[in-house]
Design a protein around this motif. Structure first.
Motif, PDB file in Angstrom:
ATOM      1  N   TYR A  40     133.791  51.188 -55.969  1.00  0.00           N
ATOM      2  CA  TYR A  40     134.433  52.499 -55.851  1.00  0.00           C
ATOM      3  C   TYR A  40     135.476  52.654 -56.945  1.00  0.00           C
ATOM      4  CZ  TYR A  40     132.558  53.318 -51.181  1.00  0.00           C
ATOM      5  OH  TYR A  40     131.737  53.536 -50.115  1.00  0.00           O
ATOM      6  N   VAL A  41     135.621  53.872 -57.435  1.00  0.00           N
ATOM      7  CA  VAL A  41     136.696  54.214 -58.359  1.00  0.00           C
ATOM      8  C   VAL A  41     137.724  55.009 -57.556  1.00  0.00           C
ATOM      9  CG1 VAL A  41     137.336  55.582 -60.369  1.00  0.00           C
ATOM     10  CG2 VAL A  41     135.210  54.277 -60.383  1.00  0.00           C
ATOM     11  N   SER A  43     141.002  57.117 -57.871  1.00  0.00           N
ATOM     12  CA  SER A  43     141.752  57.846 -58.891  1.00  0.00           C
ATOM     13  C   SER A  43     142.999  58.450 -58.265  1.00  0.00           C
ATOM     14  CB  SER A  43     140.864  58.948 -59.479  1.00  0.00           C
ATOM     15  OG  SER A  43     141.560  59.689 -60.438  1.00  0.00           O
ATOM     16  N   GLU A  81     130.410  54.110 -57.867  1.00  0.00           N
ATOM     17  CA  GLU A  81     129.993  54.019 -59.261  1.00  0.00           C
ATOM     18  C   GLU A  81     129.210  52.731 -59.482  1.00  0.00           C
ATOM     19  OE1 GLU A  81     131.986  54.866 -63.555  1.00  0.00           O
ATOM     20  OE2 GLU A  81     132.558  55.952 -61.771  1.00  0.00           O
ATOM     21  N   TRP A  87     126.405  56.899 -61.603  1.00  0.00           N
ATOM     22  CA  TRP A  87     126.850  56.995 -60.215  1.00  0.00           C
ATOM     23  C   TRP A  87     125.765  57.679 -59.389  1.00  0.00           C
ATOM     24  CZ3 TRP A  87     129.009  59.478 -64.354  1.00  0.00           C
ATOM     25  CH2 TRP A  87     128.749  60.843 -64.464  1.00  0.00           C
TER      26      TRP A  87
END
Length: 129
Positions: A40-41, A43, A81, A87
């Motif tokens: 996982y990203v 942000s 991702e 993704w």
């Protein structure tokens, strides 16, 4: 509260909120999820910088920011991702349900995952999440 403590506090509550939302969505058995991703990203956003960069656009949340946003990171998003930079293109066909926001608490979303582009009474407010 110092900037460092404030950042740790905001990151902590942002992660708690994300985990809760993630668990709510993953418990729905009628949705097919693409489980083929590597990580996982997460942000985060610093609202004063965002508002400065978009100062000519007159976003309502930038005109009248919450005190919390002035010294804290806020959540921008959490996305699956793959290591190759791609993704999953569709996580689900499920429509966004504003009731989820109400179940968790719209005040928490507004504080930790703000939509500074729309007022709280705007119909487009929920489109952000």
């Amino acid at each position: 509260m110092s900037f460092t403590k404030s950042c740790h506090f905001s990151i902590y509550w942002s992660l708690v909120l994300l985990i809760f939302v993630f668990q709510l969505t993953m418990t729905k058995g009628d949705v097919a999820y693409d489980k083929h991703f590597d990580f996982y990203v997460l942000s985060m956003s610093y609202q004063p910088q965002f508002c400065y960069l978009h100062r000519r656009e007159g976003f309502v949340g930038c005109e009248n920011p919450m005190d919390f946003w002035r010294g804290s990171l806020t959540l921008h998003g959490l996305w699956p991702e793959r290591k190759d930079g791609s993704w999953p293109s569709t996580c689900s066909n499920e429509k966004f349900d504003p009731e989820v926001v109400e179940d968790i608490g719209s005040d928490k979303f507004h504080t930790y995952w703000p939509n500074v582009k729309a007022s709280e009474s705007s119909p487009s407010r929920f489109g952000f999440w």
